[in-house]
Write an enzyme that holds these catalytic residues in place. Sequence first.
Site, PDB file in Angstrom:
ATOM      1  N   HIS A  19      -0.224   6.960   5.990  1.00 51.21           N
ATOM      2  CA  HIS A  19       0.419   6.839   7.424  1.00 51.21           C
ATOM      3  C   HIS A  19      -0.728   7.887   8.387  1.00 51.21           C
ATOM      4  O   HIS A  19      -0.367   8.187   9.693  1.00 51.21           O
ATOM      5  CB  HIS A  19       1.603   7.490   7.557  1.00 51.21           C
ATOM      6  CG  HIS A  19       2.809   6.851   6.786  1.00 51.21           C
ATOM      7  ND1 HIS A  19       3.051   5.325   6.788  1.00 51.21           N
ATOM      8  CD2 HIS A  19       3.581   7.342   5.714  1.00 51.21           C
ATOM      9  CE1 HIS A  19       3.814   5.286   5.730  1.00 51.21           C
ATOM     10  NE2 HIS A  19       4.210   6.433   5.164  1.00 51.21           N
ATOM     11  N   ASP A  64       6.311   3.372   9.381  1.00 54.65           N
ATOM     12  CA  ASP A  64       6.588   4.918   9.627  1.00 54.65           C
ATOM     13  C   ASP A  64       5.454   5.289  10.635  1.00 54.65           C
ATOM     14  O   ASP A  64       4.644   6.180  10.646  1.00 54.65           O
ATOM     15  CB  ASP A  64       6.002   5.461   8.394  1.00 54.65           C
ATOM     16  CG  ASP A  64       7.255   5.493   7.307  1.00 54.65           C
ATOM     17  OD1 ASP A  64       8.352   5.099   7.730  1.00 54.65           O
ATOM     18  OD2 ASP A  64       6.951   5.930   6.237  1.00 54.65           O
ATOM     19  N   ILE A 115       1.046  -1.103   0.048  1.00 56.07           N
ATOM     20  CA  ILE A 115      -0.190  -0.085   0.170  1.00 56.07           C
ATOM     21  C   ILE A 115       1.097   1.313  -0.018  1.00 56.07           C
ATOM     22  O   ILE A 115       1.621   1.547   0.960  1.00 56.07           O
ATOM     23  CB  ILE A 115      -0.873   0.021   1.411  1.00 56.07           C
ATOM     24  CG1 ILE A 115      -1.812  -1.287   1.509  1.00 56.07           C
ATOM     25  CG2 ILE A 115      -1.738   1.353   1.262  1.00 56.07           C
ATOM     26  CD1 ILE A 115      -2.288  -1.514   2.707  1.00 56.07           C
ATOM     27  N   VAL A 132       2.571   3.366  -3.245  1.00 55.26           N
ATOM     28  CA  VAL A 132       3.651   2.922  -4.287  1.00 55.26           C
ATOM     29  C   VAL A 132       4.699   4.090  -4.602  1.00 55.26           C
ATOM     30  O   VAL A 132       5.712   3.804  -4.878  1.00 55.26           O
ATOM     31  CB  VAL A 132       2.930   2.485  -5.669  1.00 55.26           C
ATOM     32  CG1 VAL A 132       3.950   2.364  -6.982  1.00 55.26           C
ATOM     33  CG2 VAL A 132       2.025   1.379  -5.698  1.00 55.26           C
TER      34      VAL A 132
END
Length: 212
Positions: A108, A134, A42, A44
């Site tokens: 994120h 992250d 997920i 790119v």
Amino acid sequence: MTYAEAWRSHDGNVSFKWSDYLEHYDEQIVRHLSGPVDFLEIGVQNGGDLQVWQKVLPKGSSVLGIDIDQRCASLGLPVLIGSAADGGWLETVLGNRRFDIIIDDGSHFCNEVRASFGLLWSRVKPGGWYVVEDLHTSYWSSHGGGLNRPDSSIEELKTLIDDLNLQHVTTSVVPSVRSVFFADSVCIIRKYAGEPLNHEIKTGSYGPIHNI
């Protein structure tokens, strides 16, 4: 080839990674691979990381990316354009596909990380891995996070520690989590493969003092 070797020698599209991730991927995932796998990422972006994984995964593996940016469709890589936090869209484009490795390197934002995990964990094959990268954004208010904030990504992932120890609480539920690995800004979850649950074993001798 290890992930670290492939990443450091990569001369294709740009791939951004924290340096520690290279070692964690090799230790937690790559060294366990023995045959073709189905891989989904997920987020790119430039497509560089998909190219790196294409070099690392065993021959015959399939690699797929998901991104909301239409420009990713022109990278010449297998990419689906849409949101991994959209359950209806995922059902439409993935059908009954499942994956051995899923890596979330998307927006994120905590709400989207949690939604994607909730939708895609069932698509991880037994013995497979789900990675969230992250995770430092879990502590940023700009991404819906904050220290000890209950709806942050990191707090959601912490609950998996209880899931993997569920066998010690009740025998009525089969655990789905085999292991949870946390390191700086990354979490690697391995799915239970259905092998026998842990039982105590021993080796060697008690020696002159017996432990009763």
